[in-house]
Scaffold this active site. Sequence first.
Site, PDB file in Angstrom:
ATOM      1  N   ASP A 103      46.059  32.566  45.512  1.00  0.00           N
ATOM      2  CA  ASP A 103      46.559  32.506  43.886  1.00  0.00           C
ATOM      3  C   ASP A 103      48.125  31.977  44.999  1.00  0.00           C
ATOM      4  O   ASP A 103      48.625  33.003  44.793  1.00  0.00           O
ATOM      5  CB  ASP A 103      46.124  33.005  42.912  1.00  0.00           C
ATOM      6  CG  ASP A 103      47.199  33.723  41.783  1.00  0.00           C
ATOM      7  OD1 ASP A 103      48.402  32.744  41.664  1.00  0.00           O
ATOM      8  OD2 ASP A 103      46.986  34.546  41.423  1.00  0.00           O
ATOM      9  N   GLN A 147      51.663  34.603  45.723  1.00  0.00           N
ATOM     10  CA  GLN A 147      51.327  35.739  44.850  1.00  0.00           C
ATOM     11  C   GLN A 147      50.313  36.239  46.399  1.00  0.00           C
ATOM     12  O   GLN A 147      50.631  37.912  46.444  1.00  0.00           O
ATOM     13  CB  GLN A 147      50.375  36.655  43.777  1.00  0.00           C
ATOM     14  CG  GLN A 147      49.379  36.189  43.865  1.00  0.00           C
ATOM     15  CD  GLN A 147      48.764  36.942  42.039  1.00  0.00           C
ATOM     16  OE1 GLN A 147      49.742  37.357  41.298  1.00  0.00           O
ATOM     17  NE2 GLN A 147      48.209  37.427  42.614  1.00  0.00           N
ATOM     18  N   TYR A 168      48.566  47.506  44.222  1.00  0.00           N
ATOM     19  CA  TYR A 168      48.322  45.985  43.385  1.00  0.00           C
ATOM     20  C   TYR A 168      48.669  44.426  43.351  1.00  0.00           C
ATOM     21  O   TYR A 168      49.856  44.794  42.628  1.00  0.00           O
ATOM     22  CB  TYR A 168      48.000  46.666  41.372  1.00  0.00           C
ATOM     23  CG  TYR A 168      47.454  45.262  40.767  1.00  0.00           C
ATOM     24  CD1 TYR A 168      45.708  45.369  41.025  1.00  0.00           C
ATOM     25  CD2 TYR A 168      48.061  44.627  40.385  1.00  0.00           C
ATOM     26  CE1 TYR A 168      44.901  44.210  40.463  1.00  0.00           C
ATOM     27  CE2 TYR A 168      46.841  44.125  39.683  1.00  0.00           C
ATOM     28  CZ  TYR A 168      45.890  43.590  39.513  1.00  0.00           C
ATOM     29  OH  TYR A 168      45.346  42.772  38.506  1.00  0.00           O
ATOM     30  N   LYS A 212      44.474  40.292  41.591  1.00  0.00           N
ATOM     31  CA  LYS A 212      42.523  40.456  41.878  1.00  0.00           C
ATOM     32  C   LYS A 212      41.559  39.126  42.808  1.00  0.00           C
ATOM     33  O   LYS A 212      43.005  38.810  43.946  1.00  0.00           O
ATOM     34  CB  LYS A 212      41.449  40.357  40.877  1.00  0.00           C
ATOM     35  CG  LYS A 212      41.533  41.481  40.158  1.00  0.00           C
ATOM     36  CD  LYS A 212      41.142  42.637  40.440  1.00  0.00           C
ATOM     37  CE  LYS A 212      39.298  43.330  41.626  1.00  0.00           C
ATOM     38  NZ  LYS A 212      39.797  43.937  41.296  1.00  0.00           N
TER      39      LYS A 212
END
Length: 407
Positions: A34, A117, A251, A254
């Site tokens: 991503d 990211q 975090y 995902k």
Amino acid sequence: MSMDDGLSPSIPPALMVVVRVGDFMITLSIIKADTGGFVGHSAVHPDMMAAAHHAVDRAVRSELLIDGHVASCGDDVSLIMTHRYGVDSELIHSFAWDTFQTTTGVARELGLYGAGQDLLSDAFSGNLRGMGPGYAELEFDERPSEPVVCFLADKTEPGAWNYPLYKMFADPFNTAGLVIDAKMHAGFVFEVYDLFEEKWICFDCPAELYDMLMYIGAPARYVVHSVHSKTLGETAAATSTQRLSLIAGKYVGKDDPVMIVRAQSGLPALGEVLEPFAFPFTVGGSMRGSHHAPFMPVSVGHAHPARFDGPPRVVALGFQIHDGRLVGPRDLFADPSFDEARHQANLAMDYLRRHGPFEPHRLPLEDLEYTTMPQIQARIANRWTPLPSPPVPATAGRPASAGAAKS
């Protein structure tokens, strides 16, 4: 677009003198990242896809790759590549890293969300392990007919593959070949990773099936990494097992896993490979990676999660590999036979969403350790105080009654 436009990573000049891993072995690699969402975390911008396509085309022309295909699911760019350099090749991983740096640059120029990211390091260091991008790779001798399915997922974690791999390779109610195909009857060996303690184990199925289910039924921690045919001595499936939160310590999005499954000729038939996804089983992911939601099989055109960052999506791209070339893809979930699964997924999403912040929609606390929840816990940690001691019983410490004294 010219070859020297600066949008694509350069091919290493020493490429042509590198010794290749076997003249006959083919490596199929899916490497994804991503590097920027359009809009939010929902999709990949066409300009990013164009830059990745251009990079792959150059790599094929230079003979770094035998063939390549660029795909997306949600906000992830996936590079599907065939080559002869084996798994964990520095050349192939470096090429993918450079390509993702290029798509990150495009994302930043467009002001897209979360640009870069998944790139957790500033510089490439030999291979992509621990650097953020996810990858599944499988090396094999190409059969006369080599059908493979490349699964791409968005808004979920690598353990999402546990259930379908169990169904494909160990459940005779899903895979009739386990009963009636002599080449499958002996079963398969599952290689399972413990992502928390960084250990692995192999389970010989069907003999150790119940033992294996004890572990892979906890997909947040235990993940099927690969599956091997005992009869053929071949690797049948490989998955990405990278968990971004465990790498970064917090975090950062995902994991959006990928998976390769070979089919036919002593392995599950194509229909048996796809059958587990006729049931939209529940996976961890969706909004902020903190919720349970149904896994929805969709066509490439519908692989853009929207509602509550979900439902999590999975696409299946079918290829025939011939002389290392990727013949395809076929968009295997673009089929009305999966309409009911999509309908059930929407109903399940309705049901779970009505729970709001309550479990079982929200993940249990132990699975939220690497989401945004620790920031909340830290802010109010000093407000928790011990519970008061139990009250002293009313009769404690009083003199005995007169009647009791006389007796």
